[in-house]
Design a protein around this motif. Structure first.
Motif, PDB file in Angstrom:
ATOM      1  N   LEU A  77       0.843  -1.195   0.000  1.00  0.00           N
ATOM      2  CA  LEU A  77       0.000   0.000   0.000  1.00  0.00           C
ATOM      3  C   LEU A  77       0.876   1.242   0.000  1.00  0.00           C
ATOM      4  O   LEU A  77       1.819   1.339   0.788  1.00  0.00           O
ATOM      5  CB  LEU A  77      -0.901   0.028   1.225  1.00  0.00           C
ATOM      6  N   PRO A  78       0.591   2.197  -0.908  1.00  0.00           N
ATOM      7  CA  PRO A  78       1.399   3.423  -0.946  1.00  0.00           C
ATOM      8  C   PRO A  78       1.101   4.365   0.223  1.00  0.00           C
ATOM      9  O   PRO A  78       1.848   5.303   0.450  1.00  0.00           O
ATOM     10  CB  PRO A  78       1.005   4.060  -2.283  1.00  0.00           C
ATOM     11  N   GLN A  79       0.019   4.100   0.958  1.00  0.00           N
ATOM     12  CA  GLN A  79      -0.349   4.960   2.095  1.00  0.00           C
ATOM     13  C   GLN A  79      -1.344   4.213   2.977  1.00  0.00           C
ATOM     14  O   GLN A  79      -1.844   3.148   2.595  1.00  0.00           O
ATOM     15  CB  GLN A  79      -0.975   6.252   1.595  1.00  0.00           C
ATOM     16  N   ASP A  80      -1.625   4.747   4.159  1.00  0.00           N
ATOM     17  CA  ASP A  80      -2.650   4.153   5.022  1.00  0.00           C
ATOM     18  C   ASP A  80      -4.014   4.232   4.332  1.00  0.00           C
ATOM     19  O   ASP A  80      -4.314   5.200   3.628  1.00  0.00           O
ATOM     20  CB  ASP A  80      -2.731   4.899   6.358  1.00  0.00           C
ATOM     21  N   VAL A  81      -4.832   3.198   4.566  1.00  0.00           N
ATOM     22  CA  VAL A  81      -6.156   3.140   3.947  1.00  0.00           C
ATOM     23  C   VAL A  81      -7.211   2.946   5.032  1.00  0.00           C
ATOM     24  O   VAL A  81      -7.075   2.071   5.892  1.00  0.00           O
ATOM     25  CB  VAL A  81      -6.238   1.995   2.919  1.00  0.00           C
ATOM     26  N   TYR A  82      -8.269   3.761   4.960  1.00  0.00           N
ATOM     27  CA  TYR A  82      -9.358   3.707   5.943  1.00  0.00           C
ATOM     28  C   TYR A  82     -10.657   3.247   5.279  1.00  0.00           C
ATOM     29  O   TYR A  82     -10.746   3.144   4.045  1.00  0.00           O
ATOM     30  CB  TYR A  82      -9.552   5.085   6.586  1.00  0.00           C
ATOM     31  N   GLN A  83     -11.654   2.974   6.106  1.00  0.00           N
ATOM     32  CA  GLN A  83     -12.936   2.501   5.592  1.00  0.00           C
ATOM     33  C   GLN A  83     -13.529   3.454   4.561  1.00  0.00           C
ATOM     34  O   GLN A  83     -14.171   3.017   3.596  1.00  0.00           O
ATOM     35  CB  GLN A  83     -13.934   2.316   6.746  1.00  0.00           C
ATOM     36  N   TYR A 101      -8.648  -5.072  -0.623  1.00  0.00           N
ATOM     37  CA  TYR A 101      -7.474  -4.504  -1.297  1.00  0.00           C
ATOM     38  C   TYR A 101      -7.746  -4.275  -2.783  1.00  0.00           C
ATOM     39  O   TYR A 101      -7.470  -3.197  -3.322  1.00  0.00           O
ATOM     40  CB  TYR A 101      -6.260  -5.422  -1.130  1.00  0.00           C
ATOM     41  N   VAL A 102      -8.285  -5.293  -3.471  1.00  0.00           N
ATOM     42  CA  VAL A 102      -8.466  -5.151  -4.917  1.00  0.00           C
ATOM     43  C   VAL A 102      -9.634  -4.240  -5.269  1.00  0.00           C
ATOM     44  O   VAL A 102      -9.738  -3.751  -6.397  1.00  0.00           O
ATOM     45  CB  VAL A 102      -8.649  -6.523  -5.609  1.00  0.00           C
ATOM     46  N   ARG A 103     -10.531  -3.981  -4.306  1.00  0.00           N
ATOM     47  CA  ARG A 103     -11.700  -3.141  -4.602  1.00  0.00           C
ATOM     48  C   ARG A 103     -11.482  -1.671  -4.229  1.00  0.00           C
ATOM     49  O   ARG A 103     -12.291  -0.820  -4.585  1.00  0.00           O
ATOM     50  CB  ARG A 103     -12.934  -3.693  -3.885  1.00  0.00           C
ATOM     51  N   ILE A 104     -10.410  -1.368  -3.491  1.00  0.00           N
ATOM     52  CA  ILE A 104     -10.164   0.032  -3.111  1.00  0.00           C
ATOM     53  C   ILE A 104     -10.008   0.882  -4.366  1.00  0.00           C
ATOM     54  O   ILE A 104      -9.229   0.565  -5.259  1.00  0.00           O
ATOM     55  CB  ILE A 104      -8.885   0.153  -2.260  1.00  0.00           C
ATOM     56  N   ARG A 105     -10.761   1.964  -4.418  1.00  0.00           N
ATOM     57  CA  ARG A 105     -10.670   2.872  -5.569  1.00  0.00           C
ATOM     58  C   ARG A 105     -10.355   4.290  -5.138  1.00  0.00           C
ATOM     59  O   ARG A 105      -9.609   4.999  -5.794  1.00  0.00           O
ATOM     60  CB  ARG A 105     -11.996   2.840  -6.346  1.00  0.00           C
ATOM     61  N   HIS A 106     -10.916   4.722  -4.051  1.00  0.00           N
ATOM     62  CA  HIS A 106     -10.763   6.112  -3.606  1.00  0.00           C
ATOM     63  C   HIS A 106      -9.650   6.233  -2.568  1.00  0.00           C
ATOM     64  O   HIS A 106      -9.319   5.292  -1.870  1.00  0.00           O
ATOM     65  CB  HIS A 106     -12.085   6.618  -3.035  1.00  0.00           C
ATOM     66  N   LEU A 108      -7.925   0.219   7.728  1.00  0.00           N
ATOM     67  CA  LEU A 108      -8.009  -1.097   7.082  1.00  0.00           C
ATOM     68  C   LEU A 108      -6.635  -1.661   6.762  1.00  0.00           C
ATOM     69  O   LEU A 108      -6.369  -2.839   6.937  1.00  0.00           O
ATOM     70  CB  LEU A 108      -8.833  -1.001   5.797  1.00  0.00           C
ATOM     71  N   PHE A 109      -5.758  -0.793   6.253  1.00  0.00           N
ATOM     72  CA  PHE A 109      -4.415  -1.213   5.858  1.00  0.00           C
ATOM     73  C   PHE A 109      -3.405  -0.154   6.273  1.00  0.00           C
ATOM     74  O   PHE A 109      -3.652   1.042   6.098  1.00  0.00           O
ATOM     75  CB  PHE A 109      -4.309  -1.391   4.332  1.00  0.00           C
ATOM     76  N   LYS A 110      -2.290  -0.624   6.770  1.00  0.00           N
ATOM     77  CA  LYS A 110      -1.180   0.285   7.013  1.00  0.00           C
ATOM     78  C   LYS A 110      -0.332   0.394   5.750  1.00  0.00           C
ATOM     79  O   LYS A 110      -0.281  -0.529   4.941  1.00  0.00           O
ATOM     80  CB  LYS A 110      -0.315  -0.220   8.171  1.00  0.00           C
ATOM     81  N   LYS A 111       0.327   1.509   5.615  1.00  0.00           N
ATOM     82  CA  LYS A 111       1.211   1.719   4.476  1.00  0.00           C
ATOM     83  C   LYS A 111       2.307   0.664   4.469  1.00  0.00           C
ATOM     84  O   LYS A 111       2.847   0.290   5.512  1.00  0.00           O
ATOM     85  CB  LYS A 111       1.838   3.114   4.565  1.00  0.00           C
ATOM     86  N   GLY A 112       2.629   0.145   3.260  1.00  0.00           N
ATOM     87  CA  GLY A 112       3.749  -0.782   3.128  1.00  0.00           C
ATOM     88  C   GLY A 112       3.337  -2.194   2.746  1.00  0.00           C
ATOM     89  O   GLY A 112       2.191  -2.463   2.370  1.00  0.00           O
ATOM     90  N   VAL A 113       4.292  -3.131   2.854  1.00  0.00           N
ATOM     91  CA  VAL A 113       4.090  -4.524   2.440  1.00  0.00           C
ATOM     92  C   VAL A 113       3.382  -5.303   3.533  1.00  0.00           C
ATOM     93  O   VAL A 113       3.681  -5.148   4.714  1.00  0.00           O
ATOM     94  CB  VAL A 113       5.450  -5.191   2.121  1.00  0.00           C
ATOM     95  N   GLN A 114       2.430  -6.149   3.144  1.00  0.00           N
ATOM     96  CA  GLN A 114       1.713  -7.001   4.086  1.00  0.00           C
ATOM     97  C   GLN A 114       1.091  -8.171   3.335  1.00  0.00           C
ATOM     98  O   GLN A 114       0.973  -8.130   2.107  1.00  0.00           O
ATOM     99  CB  GLN A 114       0.638  -6.209   4.824  1.00  0.00           C
ATOM    100  N   THR A 115       0.693  -9.209   4.060  1.00  0.00           N
ATOM    101  CA  THR A 115       0.055 -10.373   3.459  1.00  0.00           C
ATOM    102  C   THR A 115      -1.429 -10.353   3.793  1.00  0.00           C
ATOM    103  O   THR A 115      -1.811 -10.175   4.947  1.00  0.00           O
ATOM    104  CB  THR A 115       0.692 -11.674   3.978  1.00  0.00           C
TER     105      THR A 115
END
Length: 503
Positions: free
Chosen positions: A216-222, A252-257, A236-243
């Protein structure tokens, strides 16, 4: 009396054997040996029967998992079989809310089926290279006639968003055949197989492989997943590599905004990175029964396929035919595009050149991936088309001919202003039409088409109307996928953090 091999009487044994002695013991030992052999044979046969029954049960189980869609909706007006040297597989990610998918994707469980993601995967004839082309769902295309649930057919629709093809008929499960018809009309490539995966199936696949590495290039929220929220919501996701796996993988694949420019094009970049990581995970686990059987079970439960893949042996056989495709030689690109207001328009002649390269099994860097080394056929006299604009029209019934000519003209430096079907498709030879004061440039164009005739018209501009003579003339294959497309390509072995977003 016994005679020896030399012809002499054999010496007599004078030792008396007791009745029922050595000879009877020998018979008992022989019977015991026979029983042991028979027991061993029975055990082996039993194991063989059990193993066969197990395999049969497994195949029956997998067969029972597979869903197929009605092939009656596939158009009869389609590219001929063998028009492409490799195989073309249409992969559709459906956001249908049926069969428990509403809980994963939100929305109304009674909503109609829509396509969320579409990839056309070209597996080259050498089975060592593959190229996946993402088709943005907002792309303006022509949707050809498609079958409705009542058996009638729609009329052709132009300038329509691509993902509307899947919704033709407004059924809960969608219309894969209509999407296939649209892709074949768009590309001139025959789709050999179509595969649909829904939310639930996608989530299950990611769990079976033990998760997929993403970045993820940046933190992602709901709010980034649901822009209608008034607050950011939880992280939802912290910036960086994760499994990720299951619901997290789907998110992850549906995030658009909230990432890049918030467009579907940007999301496509991350979806390509995800599929690349999924392939890498499958390869690293090894193609062994221990890993393949759970994957096959999950896959067959997850997919809706055409009848050509509608059994376990066909599906597994096709999957195994891809085992030698190298990760580095598996590329992902996006259909050449530009914004047209809030929609996406196709850029020509780049798109036509891309389809032409795939038809001739040329890789992204122009290599021959047919598996055979052929001497290029003689082509037309080399010309320089710098500064000359030309429109290309297919005056035959041969699918994809305009794309082939456009690719050849572009490689010679001409600017192709567009391709289309001519008003009539019965032209025996190629015709070059030109307006006032354009004869000299028209002759340059005609030089690229041996046997072409010239004709002056009242309107401005130069047009090539391709005839049957061009369709039957061998030409050299396009040299490569257009650089504008190739420059943005991703390999399946790329770093998961690279080339993640447009904008």
């Amino acid at each position: 009396m016994t005679i020896t091999s030399a012809g002499r009487p054999a010496p007599q044994r004078h030792r008396q054997e007791r009745p029922g002695g050595r000879r009877r013991a020998g018979r008992r030992q022989g019977r015991r040996r026979g029983r042991r052999i028979r027991v061993a044979l029975v055990v082996c046969l039993s194991l063989l029967v059990l193993a066969t029954a197990g395999a049969g049960w497994l195949y029956l189980k997998l067969d029972g998992n597979i869903s197929t869609f009605d092939s009656g909706g596939v158009s009869d007006d389609r590219p001929r079989a063998g028009s492409s040297k490799g195989e073309n597989v249409l992969l559709i990610g459906s956001d249908a809310r049926t069969d428990g998918n509403a809980a994963l994707g939100g929305g109304n469980k009674d909503d109609i089926g829509r396509s969320d993601t579409t990839l056309l995967l070209h597996v080259y004839a050498d089975h060592r290279h593959a190229l996946a082309v993402s088709i943005p769902r907002d792309t303006l295309v022509t949707i050809p006639p498609c079958e409705l649930p009542d058996g009638s057919w729609t009329k052709t629709r132009t300038d329509t968003m691509f993902n509307e093809a899947y919704s033709v008929g407004e059924t809960a499960k969608g219309n894969p055949a209509c999407t296939q018809n649209t892709v074949e009309h768009l590309t001139g490539l025959r789709v050999d197989h179509t595969v649909v995966v829904d939310f639930k199936g996608f989530a299950r696949l990611t769990e079976v492989v033990g998760g997929v590495k993403v970045c993820l290039p940046q933190d992602v929220y709901q709010k980034d997943l649901n822009p209608h929220r008034t607050t950011p919501g939880k992280l939802l996701f912290k910036k960086g590599v994760q499994t990720v796996s299951g619901q997290k993988a789907l998110d992850y694949v549906r995030i658009r905004h909230g990432i890049g420019d918030g467009s579907d094009i940007g999301r496509i970049k991350r979806q390509q990175a995800f599929v690349a990581s999924l392939l890498k995970e499958v390869k690293s686990n090894g193609l062994t029964p221990t890993h393949l059987l759970p994957l096959a079970d999950a896959a067959t439960k997850s997919l809706t396929v055409d009848t050509g893949l509608g059994s376990a042996d066909k599906l597994i056989s096709f999957a195994m035919s891809l085992k030698d495709v190298d990760l580095h030689n598996t590329k992902f690109v996006t259909l050449p595009w530009r914004y047209d207001g809030s929609r996406v328009a196709i850029v020509e002649p780049d798109a036509d050149a891309l389809w032409a390269a795939l038809k001739s099994d040329r890789t992204i860097d122009g290599k021959n991936a047919t598996g055979k080394q052929k001497t290029p056929a003689a082509s037309a006299t080399p010309v320089s088309g710098a500064g000359i604009d030309v429109g290309v029209y297919n005056g035959t019934t041969v699918t994809g001919l305009a794309a082939r000519a456009a690719a050849a003209l572009t490689s010679d430096g001409f600017t192709v202003t567009g391709t289309a079907t001519a008003t009539s498709q019965d032209h025996p030879t190629t015709l070059v039409e030109y307006g006032p004061g354009e004869e000299s440039q028209a002759r340059t164009v005609a030089a690229a088409f041996p046997g072409a005739t010239l004709e002056s018209v009242t309107g401005a501009g130069i047009s090539v109307v391709l005839g049957q003579s061009y369709a039957t003339t061998p030409t050299a294959s396009p040299t490569a996928v257009p650089s504008a497309v190739a420059d943005g390509a991703r390999s399946a072995d790329d770093n998961p953090c690279s080339n993640l977003s447009y904008g």
